[in-house]
Each structure stands twice: as structure tokens, then as C-alpha cells.
Design a protein around this motif. Structure first.
Motif, mmCIF file in Angstrom:
data_model
loop_
_atom_site.group_PDB
_atom_site.id
_atom_site.type_symbol
_atom_site.label_atom_id
_atom_site.label_comp_id
_atom_site.label_asym_id
_atom_site.label_seq_id
_atom_site.Cartn_x
_atom_site.Cartn_y
_atom_site.Cartn_z
ATOM 1 N N ILE A 1 24.734 -19.467 3.035
ATOM 2 C CA ILE A 1 25.209 -18.216 3.637
ATOM 3 C C ILE A 1 25.715 -18.476 5.046
ATOM 4 O O ILE A 1 26.783 -17.988 5.444
ATOM 5 C CB ILE A 1 24.093 -17.160 3.633
ATOM 6 N N ALA A 2 24.952 -19.249 5.826
ATOM 7 C CA ALA A 2 25.370 -19.562 7.192
ATOM 8 C C ALA A 2 26.677 -20.341 7.196
ATOM 9 O O ALA A 2 27.553 -20.108 8.042
ATOM 10 C CB ALA A 2 24.262 -20.356 7.899
ATOM 11 N N ALA A 3 26.832 -21.258 6.245
ATOM 12 C CA ALA A 3 28.066 -22.042 6.168
ATOM 13 C C ALA A 3 29.267 -21.156 5.861
ATOM 14 O O ALA A 3 30.404 -21.475 6.246
ATOM 15 C CB ALA A 3 27.926 -23.124 5.100
ATOM 16 N N ALA A 4 29.026 -20.036 5.192
ATOM 17 C CA ALA A 4 30.100 -19.089 4.887
ATOM 18 C C ALA A 4 30.419 -18.179 6.075
ATOM 19 O O ALA A 4 31.337 -17.356 5.994
ATOM 20 C CB ALA A 4 29.720 -18.239 3.674
ATOM 21 N N GLY A 5 29.656 -18.316 7.146
ATOM 22 C CA GLY A 5 29.918 -17.534 8.351
ATOM 23 C C GLY A 5 29.414 -16.103 8.296
ATOM 24 O O GLY A 5 29.837 -15.261 9.086
ATOM 25 N N LEU A 6 28.479 -15.807 7.388
ATOM 26 C CA LEU A 6 27.950 -14.448 7.238
ATOM 27 C C LEU A 6 26.656 -14.294 8.018
ATOM 28 O O LEU A 6 25.877 -15.243 8.147
ATOM 29 C CB LEU A 6 27.712 -14.141 5.760
ATOM 30 N N THR A 7 26.416 -13.087 8.520
ATOM 31 C CA THR A 7 25.220 -12.859 9.333
ATOM 32 C C THR A 7 24.387 -11.666 8.877
ATOM 33 O O THR A 7 23.294 -11.457 9.391
ATOM 34 C CB THR A 7 25.605 -12.633 10.812
ATOM 35 N N ARG A 8 24.887 -10.879 7.920
ATOM 36 C CA ARG A 8 24.138 -9.711 7.442
ATOM 37 C C ARG A 8 24.338 -9.592 5.935
ATOM 38 O O ARG A 8 25.463 -9.396 5.462
ATOM 39 C CB ARG A 8 24.613 -8.432 8.143
ATOM 40 N N VAL A 9 23.246 -9.734 5.203
ATOM 41 C CA VAL A 9 23.341 -9.733 3.744
ATOM 42 C C VAL A 9 22.266 -8.835 3.142
ATOM 43 O O VAL A 9 21.228 -8.585 3.752
ATOM 44 C CB VAL A 9 23.196 -11.167 3.168
ATOM 45 N N GLY A 10 22.538 -8.340 1.949
ATOM 46 C CA GLY A 10 21.552 -7.590 1.196
ATOM 47 C C GLY A 10 20.702 -8.533 0.361
ATOM 48 O O GLY A 10 21.086 -9.675 0.085
ATOM 49 N N LEU A 11 19.548 -8.037 -0.051
ATOM 50 C CA LEU A 11 18.626 -8.821 -0.861
ATOM 51 C C LEU A 11 18.116 -7.982 -2.023
ATOM 52 O O LEU A 11 17.608 -6.877 -1.830
ATOM 53 C CB LEU A 11 17.434 -9.289 -0.016
ATOM 54 N N LEU A 12 18.257 -8.507 -3.227
ATOM 55 C CA LEU A 12 17.667 -7.907 -4.419
ATOM 56 C C LEU A 12 16.610 -8.862 -4.950
ATOM 57 O O LEU A 12 16.856 -10.066 -5.070
ATOM 58 C CB LEU A 12 18.721 -7.669 -5.502
ATOM 59 N N GLY A 13 15.438 -8.341 -5.280
ATOM 60 C CA GLY A 13 14.363 -9.168 -5.804
ATOM 61 C C GLY A 13 13.203 -8.299 -6.229
ATOM 62 O O GLY A 13 13.336 -7.073 -6.360
ATOM 63 N N THR A 14 12.074 -8.919 -6.434
ATOM 64 C CA THR A 14 10.889 -8.131 -6.733
ATOM 65 C C THR A 14 10.485 -7.334 -5.494
ATOM 66 O O THR A 14 10.941 -7.605 -4.375
ATOM 67 C CB THR A 14 9.711 -9.027 -7.139
ATOM 68 N N ARG A 15 9.630 -6.359 -5.693
ATOM 69 C CA ARG A 15 9.127 -5.583 -4.553
ATOM 70 C C ARG A 15 8.515 -6.506 -3.498
ATOM 71 O O ARG A 15 8.698 -6.303 -2.297
ATOM 72 C CB ARG A 15 8.078 -4.575 -5.040
ATOM 73 N N TYR A 16 7.798 -7.529 -3.953
ATOM 74 C CA TYR A 16 7.136 -8.438 -3.015
ATOM 75 C C TYR A 16 8.166 -9.188 -2.167
ATOM 76 O O TYR A 16 8.010 -9.334 -0.955
ATOM 77 C CB TYR A 16 6.257 -9.428 -3.778
ATOM 78 N N THR A 17 9.213 -9.665 -2.793
ATOM 79 C CA THR A 17 10.250 -10.395 -2.060
ATOM 80 C C THR A 17 10.987 -9.481 -1.089
ATOM 81 O O THR A 17 11.310 -9.875 0.032
ATOM 82 C CB THR A 17 11.243 -11.038 -3.049
ATOM 83 N N MET A 18 11.247 -8.256 -1.506
ATOM 84 C CA MET A 18 11.987 -7.334 -0.648
ATOM 85 C C MET A 18 11.131 -6.775 0.486
ATOM 86 O O MET A 18 11.637 -6.504 1.575
ATOM 87 C CB MET A 18 12.566 -6.185 -1.483
ATOM 88 N N GLU A 19 9.831 -6.586 0.252
ATOM 89 C CA GLU A 19 9.005 -5.864 1.219
ATOM 90 C C GLU A 19 8.123 -6.759 2.080
ATOM 91 O O GLU A 19 7.860 -6.422 3.236
ATOM 92 C CB GLU A 19 8.149 -4.829 0.489
ATOM 93 N N LEU A 20 7.617 -7.873 1.543
ATOM 94 C CA LEU A 20 6.849 -8.793 2.367
ATOM 95 C C LEU A 20 7.803 -9.541 3.297
ATOM 96 O O LEU A 20 9.004 -9.621 3.044
ATOM 97 C CB LEU A 20 6.068 -9.770 1.482
ATOM 98 N N ASP A 21 7.255 -10.119 4.356
ATOM 99 C CA ASP A 21 8.126 -10.662 5.401
ATOM 100 C C ASP A 21 8.504 -12.118 5.192
ATOM 101 O O ASP A 21 9.347 -12.642 5.916
ATOM 102 C CB ASP A 21 7.439 -10.504 6.766
ATOM 103 N N PHE A 22 7.905 -12.803 4.209
ATOM 104 C CA PHE A 22 8.094 -14.249 4.110
ATOM 105 C C PHE A 22 9.554 -14.637 3.918
ATOM 106 O O PHE A 22 10.007 -15.654 4.454
ATOM 107 C CB PHE A 22 7.236 -14.823 2.970
ATOM 108 N N TYR A 23 10.318 -13.839 3.189
ATOM 109 C CA TYR A 23 11.705 -14.176 2.876
ATOM 110 C C TYR A 23 12.630 -13.819 4.038
ATOM 111 O O TYR A 23 13.375 -14.648 4.551
ATOM 112 C CB TYR A 23 12.130 -13.431 1.607
#
Length: 231
Positions: free
Chosen positions: A112-134
Motif C-alpha cells: 500500500i505504501a509503495a502505491a503512495g496511498l495513505t488512507r484505506v478501508g479495512l474489511l475483516g472479522t469484527r476482531y480485526t476491524m475493532e481491535l487495535d493490533f491491525y
């Protein structure tokens, strides 16, 4: 080529996708009959789901660390965890082995960084979306701001994963809902979307999405092969 260890079973559909992609990519790079020397340890997903639902991440960490040791003893020279969500316990797994642990957020964030992007959406399980690890690792190590759907869309995304995709069900109606959610992320400034659950690739492809997609599974596989093939 180094032997790639896969810690899977979360779900088995996800692990099958990893195995397929690793060998397809290996053949594409090397030609001929080349496939990846690999070791797969598949856990009982029901036990992992019970730990997730109980919020017992410490037990999950111990369980997967022990599985990672078994992968290592079987001859793995590097280890992939074939799931986004359980990277919540990546530190425990990494501490249990003496070979590289290939982190899915780093593989995805670098592209993503190599593509020059700085703001992206995330789809995943509730844990991936809501916990801070990702999101925290993506922000702190790669300088990328990650946004997730609002409720009730997070619940919808999560439920489709667990009630359909992990049971090998792919529904057109769910695909339409995911596309709607991606449009909502675009309206909030997302420049692309991370498919942050390995099973989502069964449902949503580039031809479906109004935003560019970063398939974390495919990027994870590619990064692992880079390491495995390095001299």
C-alpha cells in the motif's frame, strides 16, 4: 527454496487458498514443475472460535504458539499464519520460534505504501476491524490510516465471514452488501480497501469493487515467497 510453514485451519477454506496461491505463484515465478516445499499444521477452528468469543486471547496465543513450534519441528524455515484475525497473538507465535514469522500487516502495508496511498478501508472479522493490533501496526510501521465500516455494517461483514464464507457459502446478496459498504468507505475518503480476511477473496474481486482492492492473502503469499527464494 526454503520450506514454508503454514499455520492454518482458521478456516480450512482459507488454508486451502494459501496452499493454492503459494504453488501457483511458485510455478509462475520458476516455471516447470516447481512447487513450494511446505508444511501445514491445521488447528481445530471450533476451539479457536470459542477462544475468540470468550475474549481469551492469552489461551489462543498459547495454543497457536505450540502449533507454531510443531510447524518448526516439521522443518519450516519461515512461518505464515494463514489468517488475519489471529495476528492478534502474533507476538506470542513469533516468540515461540527461531525462524522468521512473516506478518500479514507488514506484507500488505508495504504494498500500500509503495502505491503512495495513505488512507484505506479495512474489511475483516469484527476482531480485526475493532481491535487495535491491525490498525496500529499499519499506522505506526507503514504510515497508513485505516478506517472501518460503521455499525451495523461491521456486524454484517463479520457475520458473512463466519456464517457463510467459512462454511464455503458464497451468496450474491452478500456480495452486493459488501460492494455497498465499500462505496461507503470511499465516501469517507478511503483510497482503496484491504481485504483483511482471507475468506473475503472468495466473495469480492477487483471486478466487483468501486475501489482498488489489496488482497492481504495474496500479498502475504508473495512476500513469503520473496523470503523463501532469497539467497
Amino acid at each position: 527454496m526454503r520450506t514454508i510453514g503454514m499455520l492454518g485451519g482458521m478456516s480450512w477454506e482459507s488454508s486451502a487458498e494459501y496452499y493454492r496461491l503459494l504453488n501457483e505463484e511458485s510455478r509462475a515465478r520458476l516455471g516447470g514443475y516447481n512447487t513450494v516445499p511446505s508444511v501445514l499444521y491445521s488447528v481445530d477452528f471450533a476451539a479457536i472460535v470459542a477462544m475468540q468469543e470468550a475474549g481469551d486471547w492469552a489461551a489462543a496465543g498459547r495454543h497457536l504458539a505450540d502449533a507454531a513450534r510443531q510447524v518448526r519441528r516439521a522443518g519450516a524455515d519461515l512461518v505464515l499464519l494463514c489468517t488475519n484475525t489471529m495476528h492478534q497473538v502474533a507476538e506470542e507465535i513469533e516468540a515461540a520460534i527461531d525462524v522468521p514469522f512473516v506478518h500479514i500487516v507488514d506484507a500488505t502495508g508495504a504494498r500500500i505504501a509503495a502505491a503512495g496511498l495513505t488512507r484505506v478501508g479495512l474489511l475483516g472479522t469484527r476482531y480485526t476491524m475493532e481491535l487495535d493490533f491491525y490498525r496500529a501496526r499499519m499506522r505506526d510501521r507503514h504510515g497508513i490510516d485505516v478506517i472501518v465500516p460503521e455499525e451495523p455494517d461491521r456486524t454484517l461483514v463479520h457475520d458473512v465471514i463466519y456464517r457463510e464464507l467459512t462454511r464455503n457459502r458464497v451468496e450474491d446478496g452478500s456480495r452486493e452488501q459488501y460492494v455497498r459498504i465499500v462505496r461507503g468507505l470511499a465516501e469517507r475518503g478511503a483510497e482503496a480497501v484491504i481485504l483483511g480476511c482471507t475468506e473475503i477473496t472468495l466473495l469480492l474481486g477487483p471486478g466487483d469493487s468501486p475501489l482498488p482492492l489489496f488482497d492481504s492473502t495474496r500479498l502475504h503469499v508473495a512476500h513469503a515467497l520473496d523470503i523463501a527464494l532469497a539467497q
